[in-house]
Design a protein around this motif. Sequence first.
Motif, PDB file in Angstrom:
ATOM      1  N   VAL A 438       0.822  -1.212   0.000  1.00 18.16           N
ATOM      2  CA  VAL A 438       0.000   0.000   0.000  1.00 18.16           C
ATOM      3  C   VAL A 438       0.855   1.260   0.000  1.00 18.16           C
ATOM      4  O   VAL A 438       0.431   2.317  -0.475  1.00 18.16           O
ATOM      5  N   ALA A 439       2.074   1.175   0.526  1.00 17.15           N
ATOM      6  CA  ALA A 439       2.937   2.357   0.590  1.00 17.15           C
ATOM      7  C   ALA A 439       3.458   2.730  -0.787  1.00 17.15           C
ATOM      8  O   ALA A 439       3.613   3.907  -1.103  1.00 17.15           O
ATOM      9  N   CYS A 440       3.740   1.732  -1.612  1.00 12.13           N
ATOM     10  CA  CYS A 440       4.326   2.011  -2.919  1.00 12.13           C
ATOM     11  C   CYS A 440       3.295   2.426  -3.960  1.00 12.13           C
ATOM     12  O   CYS A 440       3.574   3.274  -4.792  1.00 12.13           O
ATOM     13  N   SER A 441       2.108   1.830  -3.946  1.00 10.83           N
ATOM     14  CA  SER A 441       1.174   2.076  -5.042  1.00 10.83           C
ATOM     15  C   SER A 441      -0.252   2.314  -4.596  1.00 10.83           C
ATOM     16  O   SER A 441      -1.162   2.380  -5.427  1.00 10.83           O
ATOM     17  N   GLY A 442      -0.466   2.462  -3.298  1.00  8.84           N
ATOM     18  CA  GLY A 442      -1.831   2.588  -2.804  1.00  8.84           C
ATOM     19  C   GLY A 442      -2.549   3.827  -3.284  1.00  8.84           C
ATOM     20  O   GLY A 442      -3.787   3.866  -3.322  1.00  8.84           O
ATOM     21  N   GLU A 443      -1.799   4.873  -3.673  1.00  6.92           N
ATOM     22  CA  GLU A 443      -2.433   6.113  -4.110  1.00  6.92           C
ATOM     23  C   GLU A 443      -2.197   6.395  -5.591  1.00  6.92           C
ATOM     24  O   GLU A 443      -2.396   7.517  -6.046  1.00  6.92           O
ATOM     25  N   ASN A 444      -1.765   5.398  -6.341  1.00  2.00           N
ATOM     26  CA  ASN A 444      -1.487   5.593  -7.765  1.00  2.00           C
ATOM     27  C   ASN A 444      -2.646   5.059  -8.599  1.00  2.00           C
ATOM     28  O   ASN A 444      -2.809   3.847  -8.735  1.00  2.00           O
ATOM     29  N   PRO A 445      -3.466   5.928  -9.206  1.00  2.62           N
ATOM     30  CA  PRO A 445      -4.607   5.442  -9.982  1.00  2.62           C
ATOM     31  C   PRO A 445      -4.195   4.614 -11.184  1.00  2.62           C
ATOM     32  O   PRO A 445      -4.962   3.770 -11.652  1.00  2.62           O
ATOM     33  N   ALA A 446      -2.973   4.829 -11.709  1.00  3.69           N
ATOM     34  CA  ALA A 446      -2.535   4.053 -12.867  1.00  3.69           C
ATOM     35  C   ALA A 446      -2.444   2.571 -12.536  1.00  3.69           C
ATOM     36  O   ALA A 446      -2.784   1.715 -13.362  1.00  3.69           O
ATOM     37  N   VAL A 447      -1.997   2.233 -11.320  1.00  2.43           N
ATOM     38  CA  VAL A 447      -1.922   0.831 -10.903  1.00  2.43           C
ATOM     39  C   VAL A 447      -3.319   0.222 -10.849  1.00  2.43           C
ATOM     40  O   VAL A 447      -3.557  -0.882 -11.350  1.00  2.43           O
ATOM     41  N   LEU A 448      -4.252   0.940 -10.240  1.00  2.00           N
ATOM     42  CA  LEU A 448      -5.618   0.428 -10.112  1.00  2.00           C
ATOM     43  C   LEU A 448      -6.283   0.304 -11.481  1.00  2.00           C
ATOM     44  O   LEU A 448      -6.999  -0.672 -11.749  1.00  2.00           O
TER      45      LEU A 448
END
Length: 459
Positions: A438-448
């Motif tokens: 969650v620290a690395c990509s939890g706020e990246n919409p591109a990942v989701l």
Amino acid sequence: MTLVDQLVNWACLRIDERVFRPGVRMPSIRALAQERGISRFTVVEAYDRLVAQGYLESRRGSGFYVRARPALPVQAQSVLPDNRNIDVVWLLRSMHHTVSPERGPGLGYLPPSWLDGDLLSGALRSLGRQNGAQLLGNGTPQGFLPLRQQLQLHLAELEIGAQPEQIVMTSGVTQALDFILRLHVQPGDTVLVGDPSWFVMFGRIVAQGARAIGVPYTLEGPDMTALEALVQAHRPKLLILNSILHNPTGTSLSAARAFQILRLAEQYDFLVVEDDIYCDLCPPGLAVTRLASLDQLKRVFYLGSYSKSLASNLRTGFIACAPEQAKTIADHKMLIGSPTPEINERLLYRVLTEGHYRKHTERLRTRLDTVRDKAHRALERIGIRALVAPPAGMFLWVDTGVDTNVLAAAGHEDGFLLAPGSLFSPTQAPSTWMRFNVACSGENPAVLDFLARQIERAA
């Protein structure tokens, strides 16, 4: 970086990873400029640099083409995986080489931007003001004594009684585990691990000629019915566990489960390795039970490290164990090499004693709490469910509903690093589960967005 630098790095990465293969025609200058919203002059300069560096060749009237390059050394290659050859080495190589944290939900550490470089640089300056002659010695087999005394205080806060002579410094938890395996496991022996659990140790166990057998995991720890059956059938030498904020599920041992494990260990005479590397990401008020606090290091080896909370390249860990075991490990440490670098240990001692480390870990835990909840809700919205919503830590163990080996291969092509569930099982069987940092990509919409597209396509 400038726009030219960004474009050059993008192309180099794709060529090195063989997404753009030799002989492939690169996008035209006009097309790439339109796609990226940049000027054609920027593309021309980037392509000229790539030609100069040997990545591209220019063919007059035809465009720019990927040039065949000498093969990289094996250790530097980043092999494009598919759903048959996802493996631990690929994941480790990608963690250290190809992926930025915001595109790496499969990474196993906190982003450097979350950590406190000033904390380390301040300790380095303080260390530099000491008499330089103190830094020239060989060190001691068990490690820097003042640091071990400081760790004694830390362990006492966890209700683990350990004298400094019961603590041996190591170059991280991985080396600590290596020492224990070398001393207590022979070819043909069985070592029990969680299923799922930290994947790196599987290779270490096999390197000793031993068998790694997985114990199914529940929300409270190992499934005790399965564990007892495996112990009776295989008479293991060791059981290796993450007791607190288990990697990858984020769960922690219940008190009842911890008592049951120690009862089995005594009844069937095996040792327990307790890996507590995420200790400082666990809030002090959270009700957790450590095996070493119940056993008081009679049968338990307790492992700790600061690589997750300070810096991943600060390879300073420790083993706390019974006095006679500590002496044996220190002797073995000398036989296979030399004392761990005392400069690192002095640096860690400065960090732990200058008064800022506690506030640093408080900030990390608070920030993790914020992004963990957001990531959990965001994943649920695209149909990915978590095994549990852990109260602390950096990992969610999530079920995507599709083969995560296939997801990981697709992610690699798009520049994302995923950690498929197959890596976390000693059987390496395909799985719909994966570990999400969650620290690395939890706020990246591109990942989701990527995950949502791939799951919809698989359905």
